[in-house]
Design a protein around this motif. Structure first.
Motif, short mmCIF file in Angstrom:
data_model
loop_
_atom_site.label_atom_id
_atom_site.label_comp_id
_atom_site.label_asym_id
_atom_site.label_seq_id
_atom_site.Cartn_x
_atom_site.Cartn_y
_atom_site.Cartn_z
N GLU A 280 -5.65 2.50 1.99
CA GLU A 280 -6.67 1.54 1.58
C GLU A 280 -6.54 0.27 2.42
O GLU A 280 -5.53 -0.42 2.35
CB GLU A 280 -6.51 1.19 0.10
N ARG B 150 -8.84 -3.33 3.96
CA ARG B 150 -9.83 -4.26 3.43
C ARG B 150 -11.26 -3.73 3.54
O ARG B 150 -12.07 -3.86 2.63
CB ARG B 150 -9.73 -5.60 4.17
N ARG C 50 -12.17 -0.47 4.76
CA ARG C 50 -12.39 0.97 4.75
C ARG C 50 -11.20 1.69 4.14
O ARG C 50 -10.12 1.13 4.00
CB ARG C 50 -12.64 1.49 6.17
N THR C 51 -11.43 2.93 3.78
CA THR C 51 -10.36 3.81 3.31
C THR C 51 -10.24 4.96 4.29
O THR C 51 -11.23 5.64 4.60
CB THR C 51 -10.67 4.36 1.91
N ARG D 112 -8.66 8.60 5.05
CA ARG D 112 -8.17 9.73 4.26
C ARG D 112 -7.55 10.80 5.17
O ARG D 112 -8.17 11.21 6.16
CB ARG D 112 -9.31 10.34 3.44
N ARG E 159 0.81 -1.22 0.00
CA ARG E 159 0.00 0.00 0.00
C ARG E 159 0.84 1.27 0.00
O ARG E 159 0.41 2.29 -0.53
CB ARG E 159 -0.94 0.02 1.21
N ASP F 266 -0.10 4.90 -1.27
CA ASP F 266 -1.37 5.37 -0.71
C ASP F 266 -1.20 6.68 0.05
O ASP F 266 -1.96 7.63 -0.15
CB ASP F 266 -1.94 4.31 0.24
N LYS G 79 -4.20 8.85 1.59
CA LYS G 79 -5.14 7.86 2.10
C LYS G 79 -4.41 6.59 2.52
O LYS G 79 -3.21 6.46 2.34
CB LYS G 79 -6.15 7.50 1.00
#
Length: 350
Positions: free
Chosen positions: A272, A274, A276-277, A279, A259, A265, A270
């Motif tokens: 990422e 599994r 939720r994301t 930010r 990631r 990311d 952000k």
């Protein structure tokens, strides 16, 4: 100092380094353990100044693969002691040793469980007071992601020292991506998965390789400073810090590799996961970012990226200070640079 005194001091230091107990005894800042469960030991540093400055608390957030003593290396290089001396109420979350049994731990464990609970307990110990987070390296990233993912937490501000906030700017990462393309990144993740993570000896080796110039210069440095006790004590504190480095859990390193290093990311504001994301734009408290002029582990440009991604924070202050990755946190110049910026930042919150 006379020639006789110099020779005596040099002989004493040489013995201490070679056969004795070391140049300087370990002298940690006095503290009290408030919470002790696996990977979540919470300390409150003892202070008679607890009500002198404000009712707020300061929670020190270390990274993974580095001992929590980063905030308390020695008496003159201790951010914890400095906070006590300046009338604040510092706390520390310590993750302890990381082994094969912890291979399933990932970012989620820290940003949705370990750190939120530490923040709640810290606040409760101060009668519900707000908490200022100070994170070093990935500890700074943890602090920002925790605030973004848990808006209800009583966080007043975040200081991120040497935090990697854009892996496009990290030394060697573009080259690693090029190699990963040949195998789709599977070779690295397969080895890490089999080992259950990155073992502590490899973490220590990696840190030494990142500061290879220091390692090469070490014999000459000792010889040139054999009569300078304080200089050798500073070197010894860094050696002790390196020797205590723990490892990375397998799942966490897999996420860091996939990631962060490959997908960047964090550079895109952000994380990422599994389910939720998270930010960085959801961070809603003032932020202080500090980068180091000669930090090769997290170049200052990787810290500065937070000015772009922390778009929801009411203010983001970015400061550049002299020093290496560890040096900007607790080096000889930190008191006049990083700690001074931190003191001003916290005072403005009050």
């Amino acid at each position: 100092m006379s020639i006789t005194e110099t020779v005596t001091t040099a002989a004493r230091n040489a013995w201490a380094l070679s056969f004795g107990a070391g140049i300087e005894p370990v002298d940690p800042t006095p503290s009290t353990v408030l919470w002790d469960e696996p990977h979540r030991l919470l300390r409150r540093y003892d202070t008679e100044y607890r009500s002198a400055a404000s009712d707020s608390a300061v929670l020190l957030v270390p990274p993974l693969a580095a001992p929590a003593t980063c905030f308390d290396l020695r008496r003159d290089q201790s951010l914890a002691r400095y906070l006590v001396e300046t009338g604040r109420a510092p706390y520390l979350i310590d993750y302890g040793e990381i082994g094969f049994a912890d291979r399933r731990m990932g970012f989620e464990d820290w940003v949705t469980d370990i750190l939120p609970e530490a923040i709640r307990r810290t606040s409760a110990d101060r009668g519900g007071a707000p908490v200022d987070l100070i994170g070093w390296s990935i500890g700074g990233m943890f602090s920002l992601l925790t605030a973004a993912a848990n808006a209800e937490l009583p966080i007043r501000s975040i200081t991120a020292v040497g935090a990697p906030l854009d892996y496009d700017k990290m030394l060697g990462v573009p080259q690693l991506r090029a190699v990963a393309k040949l195998t789709g990144g599977r070779a690295t993740t397969a080895v890490v998965r089999a080992a259950g993570g990155i073992p502590a000896p490899l973490t220590r080796l990696g840190y030494r390789l990142a500061a290879y110039d220091r390692e090469l210069a070490r014999p000459m440095f000792i010889a040139s400073n054999i009569a300078r006790t304080d200089t050798l004590a500073k070197m010894e504190s860094i050696d002790r810090f390196q020797a205590a480095m723990p490892g990375y859990p397998g799942r966490f390193y897999g996420q860091l590799w996939g990631r962060m290093m490959l997908a960047n990311d964090i550079g895109n504001g952000k994380l990422e996961l599994r389910e939720r994301t998270i930010r960085l734009a959801d961070v809603r408290v003032p932020v202080l970012l500090i980068g180091g002029t000669v930090d090769v582990i997290t170049p200052k440009a990787a810290v500065e990226a937070g000015l772009r991604t922390l778009s929801g924070a009411p203010s983001v202050t970015y400061e550049v200070v002299p020093g290496s990755h560890l040096g900007i946190l607790t080096g000889p110049e930190a008191r006049e640079t990083t700690w001074a910026h931190l003191d001003k930042f916290l005072a403005e919150r009050e």
